[in-house]
Write a protein that holds these residues in place. Structure first.
Motif, PDB file in Angstrom:
ATOM      1  N   ARG A   1       1.644   6.239  -7.185  1.00 50.87           N
ATOM      2  CA  ARG A   1       0.319   6.673  -7.630  1.00 50.87           C
ATOM      3  C   ARG A   1      -0.352   5.600  -8.484  1.00 50.87           C
ATOM      4  O   ARG A   1      -0.834   5.834  -9.596  1.00 50.87           O
ATOM      5  CB  ARG A   1       0.396   8.001  -8.383  1.00 50.87           C
TER       6      ARG A   1
ATOM      7  N   LEU B   1       0.822  -1.212   0.000  1.00 48.68           N
ATOM      8  CA  LEU B   1       0.000   0.000   0.000  1.00 48.68           C
ATOM      9  C   LEU B   1       0.859   1.267   0.000  1.00 48.68           C
ATOM     10  O   LEU B   1       0.474   2.283  -0.586  1.00 48.68           O
ATOM     11  CB  LEU B   1      -0.950  -0.011   1.192  1.00 48.68           C
ATOM     12  N   ALA B   2       2.020   1.176   0.622  1.00 47.36           N
ATOM     13  CA  ALA B   2       2.937   2.316   0.568  1.00 47.36           C
ATOM     14  C   ALA B   2       3.414   2.547  -0.864  1.00 47.36           C
ATOM     15  O   ALA B   2       3.535   3.689  -1.323  1.00 47.36           O
ATOM     16  CB  ALA B   2       4.128   2.081   1.496  1.00 47.36           C
TER      17      ALA B   2
ATOM     18  N   SER C   1      -3.635   5.525   2.587  1.00 43.05           N
ATOM     19  CA  SER C   1      -2.403   5.401   1.805  1.00 43.05           C
ATOM     20  C   SER C   1      -2.673   4.952   0.372  1.00 43.05           C
ATOM     21  O   SER C   1      -1.776   4.979  -0.461  1.00 43.05           O
ATOM     22  CB  SER C   1      -1.445   4.407   2.477  1.00 43.05           C
ATOM     23  N   ALA C   2      -3.906   4.518   0.106  1.00 37.30           N
ATOM     24  CA  ALA C   2      -4.255   4.046  -1.238  1.00 37.30           C
ATOM     25  C   ALA C   2      -5.212   5.004  -1.919  1.00 37.30           C
ATOM     26  O   ALA C   2      -6.114   4.579  -2.644  1.00 37.30           O
ATOM     27  CB  ALA C   2      -4.862   2.653  -1.149  1.00 37.30           C
ATOM     28  N   ALA C   3      -5.000   6.291  -1.729  1.00 40.00           N
ATOM     29  CA  ALA C   3      -5.950   7.296  -2.238  1.00 40.00           C
ATOM     30  C   ALA C   3      -6.043   7.295  -3.762  1.00 40.00           C
ATOM     31  O   ALA C   3      -7.096   7.634  -4.318  1.00 40.00           O
ATOM     32  CB  ALA C   3      -5.549   8.676  -1.735  1.00 40.00           C
ATOM     33  N   THR C   4      -4.962   6.924  -4.464  1.00 37.47           N
ATOM     34  CA  THR C   4      -4.987   6.953  -5.939  1.00 37.47           C
ATOM     35  C   THR C   4      -5.609   5.695  -6.539  1.00 37.47           C
ATOM     36  O   THR C   4      -5.918   5.662  -7.724  1.00 37.47           O
ATOM     37  CB  THR C   4      -3.565   7.098  -6.502  1.00 37.47           C
TER      38      THR C   4
ATOM     39  N   GLY D   1       0.755   4.282  -2.915  1.00 43.52           N
ATOM     40  CA  GLY D   1       0.778   5.731  -2.737  1.00 43.52           C
ATOM     41  C   GLY D   1       1.986   6.386  -3.369  1.00 43.52           C
ATOM     42  O   GLY D   1       1.872   7.445  -4.007  1.00 43.52           O
ATOM     43  N   ARG D   2       3.139   5.751  -3.231  1.00 39.79           N
ATOM     44  CA  ARG D   2       4.386   6.337  -3.730  1.00 39.79           C
ATOM     45  C   ARG D   2       4.383   6.471  -5.248  1.00 39.79           C
ATOM     46  O   ARG D   2       4.824   7.494  -5.793  1.00 39.79           O
ATOM     47  CB  ARG D   2       5.565   5.464  -3.290  1.00 39.79           C
TER      48      ARG D   2
END
Length: 478
Positions: free
Chosen positions: A273, A266-267, A300-303, A270-271
């Motif tokens: 996108r 999940l990081a 952390s998974a907004a995209t 986010g990193r």
């Protein structure tokens, strides 16, 4: 194909032929007769000039390979395969390695010179690998140092983590080398390993045209489309997904860590996108549990927009739990086998994903029949029976095993899946059971079982335990 008037516009069913037809827009494919390799086809779809963004990204290190560099490495490696290793059309290359940025380059380069890619699970024992090699008869192997010791004696090996292989990637590349061998679309491009419907290992021959048929629908991709792949690249699911984004000029982020780490994945989402995440149900369960334990996980998974899930049956309850924690993400389920070059059925878009319990509708070019096992008659919508499927994605056959091939693939191109399925009045397919139940642990090894699906699934509170969960699943993309 029957006349459009004879095909039901909702289910795709034709009462005259008793066949279900895909209602999706067809994927443009070249005529089957002209010589053409899968890499040449894939690269022909790329825009000119080449996109500057990354073709592949390593989720662990952040290392990126832009499209111009990727094509340059493929050409350089293809040149080295010919000049230094004397690999040519029809040679089988055994690949034994975990996911890395080298693997897509290797796959494309081998197929570009006419070699047949045959990846295997590096966690298998030396005895198991010897059995697979006896099926595919490789002339060369590409392996990492930690796995090379398990290769069959006498098999020439190139170490992927050696200076020699690195020099191949960065040597002079001849753009014409990939056109030197005349390859037909019906030529073998890959040999993957499957249990078939009996549980014994078989070598599945997939052609260049089979891989062309996995092309995504044409048209511009949404801006910033980024796919992350968390499944092994030797499995048909990962194998196809590491090839397909190239045809759409999309970025693929490879999960290269040895184990699936929820927070790490999940990081990376986010990193980098990431907009689409491809995984198997056990990984989805781990993400749901993490989000239920910590509310910050979902942030952390907004995209993330879509989770692509295949490899095993996905319980409706798990989908609901995921949707509760990630309401902005929809789950797209798929269904297929190694013998069908991965998925031939999937849910597409938000509306189709809401049909929880279904694996979606037939993909472009797919035809299906639901056959009554007792009578052999094809059935209409709403009735369960064995699923037969036909299309440009169906394998050439099992290498060196005509008996098993004829047992699953008939003279008209229909492949028997061994799964009991039902297609409803709207064309949605659901997997009900197996004619012969097989448990596949992590999709790789399998055992026959006397468990009945209904016996296990009546206790949903047990489905999260590893043993029971495996007893209840048929690996859909296996």
């Amino acid at each position: 194909m029957p006349s459009p008037a004879a095909v039901d516009p909702l289910s795709g069913y034709c009462a005259v032929t008793r066949t279900f037809h895909s209602l999706r827009a067809p994927i443009p494919l070249p005529p089957p007769s002209p010589p053409l390799s899968f890499p040449a086809f894939a690269f022909s779809l790329l825009p000119s000039p080449l996109p500057a963004h990354a073709a592949f990204l390593d989720a662990a290190t952040g290392e990126a390979v832009p499209f111009p560099a990727f094509l340059g490495q493929v050409r350089a490696l293809a040149t080295a395969l010919r000049a230094h290793l004397h690999i040519s059309r029809g040679d089988v290359a055994f690949v034994l390695a975990p996911p890395s940025l080298h693997i897509p380059v290797l796959y494309f380069a081998l197929m570009a010179v006419g070699a047949v890619v045959s990846p295997a699970n590096p966690a298998l024992t030396a005895g198991e690998l010897a059995h697979l090699a006896a099926l595919s008869k490789p002339s060369v192997a590409f392996a990492v140092s930690s796995a090379a010791g398990k290769l069959p004696p006498g098999l020439s090996a190139v170490l992927l983590d050696s200076p020699r292989f690195s020099s191949f990637l960065h040597g002079p590349g001849d753009a014409l080398v990939m056109d030197a061998a005349v390859m037909h679309q019906s030529d073998p491009a890959a040999i993957l390993y499957s249990s078939g419907t009996t549980g014994s290992a078989k070598a599945v021959v997939l052609t260049h045209r089979n891989l062309m048929a996995t092309r995504v629908l044409p048209g511009p991709a949404p801006p910033g489309e980024v796919l992350m792949l968390t499944v092994p690249l030797f499995h048909v699911y990962g194998f196809v997904f590491c090839l397909r984004p190239v045809m759409a000029a999309q970025t693929l982020v490879l999960h290269t860590a040895g184990r699936f780490d929820t927070r790490g994945v999940l990081a990376a989402v986010g990193r980098f996108r990431v907009t689409r995440l491809a995984l198997a149900p056990p990984a989805l369960l781990a993400i749901v549990r993490a989000a239920e334990d910590d509310e910050s996980v979902a942030a952390s998974a907004a995209t993330l927009q879509v989770v692509l899930c295949g490899g095993a049956s996905l319980s409706p309850e798990l989908v609901r739990r995921f949707s509760h924690k990630f309401p902005h993400v929809f789950v797209s389920q798929g269904y297929g086998l190694t013998e069908t070059t991965a998925g031939f059925c999937r849910s597409t878009g938000v509306e189709e994903s809401r049909r929880i319990g279904s694996v979606g509708r037939l993909s472009p070019g797919a035809e299906a029949k639901i056959i009554d096992p007792a009578t052999g008659h094809a059935l209409p919508p709403g009735l369960p029976g064995e699923l037969w499927v036909r299309g440009p994605f169906v394998m050439q056959g099992y290498l060196g095993d005509k008996e098993s091939t004829s047992g699953i693939l008939d003279s008209e191109g229909w492949l028997r899946t061994g799964d009991v399925c039902v297609i409803d009045k709207d064309g949605f397919l659901s997997v009900v059971d197996r004619l012969k139940e097989i448990i596949k642990y992590k999709g790789y090894q399998n055992w026959r079982t006397c468990f009945k699906r209904t016996q296990v699934s009546t206790k949903p509170q047990l489905l999260d335990t590893p043993t029971i969960r495996l007893a209840n699943c048929r690996w859909h993309l296996s």
